[in-house]
Design a protein around this motif. Sequence first.
Motif, PDB file in Angstrom:
ATOM      1  N   LEU A  65       1.016  -1.296  -0.114  1.00 42.23           N
ATOM      2  CA  LEU A  65       0.081   0.088   0.117  1.00 42.23           C
ATOM      3  C   LEU A  65       0.987   1.249   0.141  1.00 42.23           C
ATOM      4  CD1 LEU A  65      -2.775  -0.885   2.653  1.00 42.23           C
ATOM      5  CD2 LEU A  65      -2.895  -1.193   0.285  1.00 42.23           C
ATOM      6  N   PRO A  66       0.233   2.271  -0.387  1.00 47.29           N
ATOM      7  CA  PRO A  66       1.037   3.779  -0.279  1.00 47.29           C
ATOM      8  C   PRO A  66       1.156   4.138   1.065  1.00 47.29           C
ATOM      9  CG  PRO A  66      -0.945   3.859  -1.697  1.00 47.29           C
ATOM     10  CD  PRO A  66      -1.270   2.740  -1.103  1.00 47.29           C
ATOM     11  N   LEU A  67       2.445   4.882   1.314  1.00 47.95           N
ATOM     12  CA  LEU A  67       2.424   5.229   2.635  1.00 47.95           C
ATOM     13  C   LEU A  67       1.464   6.349   2.982  1.00 47.95           C
ATOM     14  CD1 LEU A  67       6.218   5.975   2.880  1.00 47.95           C
ATOM     15  CD2 LEU A  67       5.042   3.735   3.822  1.00 47.95           C
ATOM     16  N   LEU A  68       1.123   6.875   2.360  1.00 50.05           N
ATOM     17  CA  LEU A  68      -0.222   8.150   2.449  1.00 50.05           C
ATOM     18  C   LEU A  68      -1.404   7.761   1.551  1.00 50.05           C
ATOM     19  CD1 LEU A  68       1.927  11.419   2.532  1.00 50.05           C
ATOM     20  CD2 LEU A  68       0.841  10.252   4.549  1.00 50.05           C
ATOM     21  N   ILE A  69      -2.619   7.816   2.084  1.00 57.19           N
ATOM     22  CA  ILE A  69      -3.889   7.413   1.500  1.00 57.19           C
ATOM     23  C   ILE A  69      -4.773   8.426   1.560  1.00 57.19           C
ATOM     24  CG2 ILE A  69      -5.579   5.899   1.567  1.00 57.19           C
ATOM     25  CD1 ILE A  69      -3.553   4.059   2.933  1.00 57.19           C
ATOM     26  N   PRO A  70      -5.467   9.031   0.539  1.00 47.99           N
ATOM     27  CA  PRO A  70      -6.432   9.746   0.483  1.00 47.99           C
ATOM     28  C   PRO A  70      -7.647   9.515   1.335  1.00 47.99           C
ATOM     29  CG  PRO A  70      -5.756   9.732  -1.716  1.00 47.99           C
ATOM     30  CD  PRO A  70      -5.120   8.543  -0.894  1.00 47.99           C
TER      31      PRO A  70
END
Length: 265
Positions: A65-70
Amino acid sequence: MNFIISIFQRIFADNMGIKNIIQVLSLLISVAVFSQKSTPKKAPVKKKVIVAKENTVLPVINEDLPLLIPKKKDGNFGYVDQKGRFVIKPEYHIAVFFYEDCNLLNAPDEKLRKFGTADYATVEKDEISYRVDKKGKRVYRFRQEDLGKCVHKEYTQQLYQAYVLNGFYGIIEKATFKDPADYRQFQIYPQYDYLFILEGDDVANPMIIASKNNMFGVIDVHNRIIIPFEYDDIKRNFSWKLGKMFDVSKDGKNYYYIDSKNRTY
């Protein structure tokens, strides 16, 4: 100073000789020098040094997963880490995953091309689009004259496609499928109300949005359930390709991201 003046007055009052005057002057100079050396010096004032804190390392729970998620809160989007804590406050009408922007990557001004890399994300506030870094700082405001043309990339042909038979959706492998009367040629025999193959990097194992009994879930090409059929809607967008996540809603209005383990963010 008054002490020195009184000494001179005494000298001239007593009519002292030159020799005595010289001795007295020597004594006065010695006293003056000694007093200067004896004057205590003020201790230098130490300046307070503020040491900046090191950047907080974003937690990694799922390496896919991305480190930052909207994430949307009170009508606006910001970004949370993998533990669901806001890192970039929700203030944007639109916020997408940190990903490359090919127009900026090919900007005429070479200094702007770095803002097209995956270290930045595109957001929109008050109908103005920006690129922000992972601390939430707006580093670039989009201008049409800055944008270059995207370099054409060779399209990766999908191996599978949806196939409708008797009003139901199934999955076929395009290269080998010939006879719909032969059920063995179907990768997934038609049995769903709706199927949509999501865009992704792994064409041999795509994620497929499926609908059954008016509820949505996600399956793979082996008809295994990845996301249970408990959602009112799952968006057909690039969230899987960009972030390995699904954009889901249980009421058709409020959407949020889940991962392939059905964990909510």
